[in-house]
Write an enzyme that holds these catalytic residues in place. Structure first.
Site, short mmCIF file in Angstrom:
data_model
loop_
_atom_site.label_atom_id
_atom_site.label_comp_id
_atom_site.label_asym_id
_atom_site.label_seq_id
_atom_site.Cartn_x
_atom_site.Cartn_y
_atom_site.Cartn_z
N LYS A 182 112.23 24.29 97.59
CA LYS A 182 113.35 25.00 98.21
C LYS A 182 112.85 26.41 98.49
CE LYS A 182 117.37 26.96 99.08
NZ LYS A 182 116.85 28.36 99.15
N GLY A 239 113.34 33.30 88.68
CA GLY A 239 114.41 34.07 89.31
C GLY A 239 115.34 34.67 88.29
N SER A 240 116.57 34.92 88.73
CA SER A 240 117.54 35.63 87.90
C SER A 240 118.10 34.75 86.80
CB SER A 240 118.70 36.13 88.77
OG SER A 240 119.48 35.04 89.23
N GLY A 243 121.28 32.81 88.26
CA GLY A 243 120.91 31.69 89.11
C GLY A 243 120.20 30.59 88.36
N GLY A 244 119.28 30.97 87.48
CA GLY A 244 118.56 29.97 86.71
C GLY A 244 119.45 29.23 85.74
N GLU A 263 111.88 30.51 84.47
CA GLU A 263 111.42 31.81 83.97
C GLU A 263 112.42 32.82 84.49
OE1 GLU A 263 110.55 35.29 84.21
OE2 GLU A 263 108.99 34.76 85.64
N CYS A 300 108.81 40.44 86.63
CA CYS A 300 109.51 39.95 85.45
C CYS A 300 108.91 40.49 84.16
CB CYS A 300 109.51 38.43 85.43
SG CYS A 300 107.90 37.69 85.77
N GLU A 389 118.38 43.21 81.38
CA GLU A 389 117.37 43.59 82.36
C GLU A 389 117.99 44.30 83.56
OE1 GLU A 389 113.68 41.49 84.80
OE2 GLU A 389 115.51 40.35 84.43
#
Length: 502
Positions: A182, A239-240, A243-244, A263, A300, A389
């Protein structure tokens, strides 16, 4: 060399248009129109990946290694065009993209050489003991075997190394798993040209065309359809946290739950111990400022927190860090959304009770400048939001009054990708006291360095306890990443001709 995207999906070797579309929002120049994927596109790509698995999943290590090397060759053949479109879409400087492209091709070649050695198969064999009493033992052989089609999500902050042909894709392909990517809407043109390189390698090597597909899209629906497809067996994501976690929950709620290797980020705290702070605190502060602002803080592993003991050395450290950060000019962030989230995060920190502003600046639309704040250990421990974060060049100095308060801070941490100790020989007792805690909190522990810059090699771990990642036993960087897309299969008394050799 300029590259003009055509805006189509790559599904099983064919470039396919869709009825819906979206416009890219590049940092430089005008955008392009890209097809936006839907459930039908996802189904076509995943069905093709399943068909490919019966061939690719049983291919030789030699042929897969040749395929990975061919992808690297095709990426390098498009080097100038990749840099051009990548820079226009993301605003990243040419040198950064050239370095990231080198990292991308290097990890493809590293994984190729790694699977040829065969150690990743973790081959185990127990010979039959037919005369054993009271019961005989059968012959048992175990190999790691590929799991099936894998979904990979492109990352906003790494358009090459963590996206279309990045670490997750390279690891899955090395394992023998077809991949459906994606693409990230922040850099769809970059995703497209990398997909062209993979398609060319597929043709050159005679690989089943369903082994790789790229579906573009700017909505959450296409990602949800991908992770919920019953033929997808694992997901790789960078990603965030929000979202993750949403995708992780979808994977867990499936009739057949599947592993989600996400991650999700980290504040990557640095503990600057007393002797090191006194002897070279100003040098550490300058190094911290450079690490904190590298790539506009969009890593990250960005070290957002520095923990020091109170005193004159701590005051000098704060002053030096403030000046070093003040000298850094504003830079363009990857997307408007990331820039907006950075401004919101900065506002959240600034409005927290007990936080002192050491350096403030102005952020204009997609540009970002550094911020620096300071607070006490007691205030840090009383305000959980300070440990969340902020994705960008923002740092917080936490001042502790004692080693005991430093230990409390360490104990309060959530899972981290990294923790760092800045220490001299005289700091060894304090470091030894912190190590058991940090080992439980982080996937990588550093001494006298900065965590930005993740080496791609055998020993690297890029992961950690939640929320740094969703699977504390895995890494998304290094050759161990291949193991995420394998599972052990035991063969009992089978003829050698029936046992796959990887």
């Amino acid at each position: 060399m300029s590259f003009t995207p055509h805006g189509k999906h790559l599904i099983a070797g064919n470039w396919v248009s869709g009825s819906a579309s979206f416009a890219s929002q590049p940092a430089v120049g005008s955008g392009h129109t890209f097809s936006s994927g839907n459930a039908e596109d996802v189904n076509a790509a995943v069905q093709a990946a399943e068909d490919a698995f019966w061939e690719y999943g049983y291919s030789s290590r030699q042929s897969r290694a040749a395929f990975l090397n061919a992808i690297a060759d095709e990426i390098e053949a498009r080097a100038e065009a990749i840099t051009d479109i990548g820079s226009r879409e993301t605003g990243l400087p040419q040198a950064r993209l050239e370095g990231e492209r080198g990292r991308t091709t290097m990890q493809l070649r590293l994984f190729a050489s790694h699977i040829l050695e065969g150690d990743y198969l973790d081959h185990r064999h127990d010979a039959a003991l037919p005369d054993r009493q009271p019961l005989p033992r059968p012959e048992l052989t175990t190999f790691q075997r590929p799991i099936g089609p894998v979904a990979v999500f492109g990352a906003s902050n790494f358009p090459l190394a963590f996206s279309t042909a990045g670490g997750d894709t390279a690891a899955a392909l090395a394992a023998g798993c077809p991949v459906v990517v994606k693409g990230h809407a922040a850099h769809p043109g970059t995703g497209e040209i990398i997909a062209e390189a993979i398609a060319a390698a597929i043709r050159t090597c005679g690989v089943h065309p369903g082994t790789f597909s790229l579906i573009q899209g700017e909505t959450q629906a296409v990602g949800a359809a991908l992770v919920q497809h019953p033929l997808i067996k694992a997901v790789g994501f960078t990603g965030s946290l929000a979202g993750g976690r949403a995708l992780f929950d979808l994977c867990a709620a499936r009739p057949e739950p599947i592993p989600f290797f996400g991650e999700l980020g980290s504040v990557n705290p640095m503990f600057i111990l007393d002797s090191a702070l006194t002897a070279r605190g100003e040098d550490v502060a300058k190094g911290w400022a450079a690490s904190l602002t590298m790539g506009v803080g969009q890593f990250c592993t960005n070290p957002g927190i520095a923990i020091v003991r109170s005193g004159e050395a701590a005051e000098a450290f704060a002053a030096t860090a403030s000046q070093a950060l003040a000298d850094v000019a504003s830079q363009t962030m990857l997307t408007d959304g990331i820039a907006a989230a950075y401004r919101n995060g900065q506002k959240r920190i600034a409005e927290t009770t007990g936080v002192q502003e050491l350096l403030t600046s102005m952020c204009d639309q997609r540009d970002a400048s550094p911020f620096l704040y300071q607070t006490t250990a007691k205030n840090w421990l009383a305000n959980e939001e300070l440990a969340e974060e902020v994705f960008g060049p923002l740092g917080i100095i936490v001042v502790a009054e004692s080693d005991a308060e430093m230990r409390e801070i360490a104990l309060s941490l959530q899972g981290q990708l990294t923790c760092t100790l800045h220490m001299d020989a005289e700091d060894m007792p304090a470091a030894q006291a912190l190590m058991p805690i940090l080992e439980r909190k982080a996937g990588r522990i550093l001494a006298n360095g900065f965590p930005t810059g993740v080496e791609v090699c055998d020993a690297m771990v890029h992961g950690g306890p939640y929320p740094a990642s969703t699977n504390f036993g895995a890494t998304s960087v290094g050759t161990l990443a291949i193991r995420r897309f394998l599972r052990p299969v035991c063969y009992q008394n089978l003829p050698a001709e029936l046992i796959p050799q990887g």
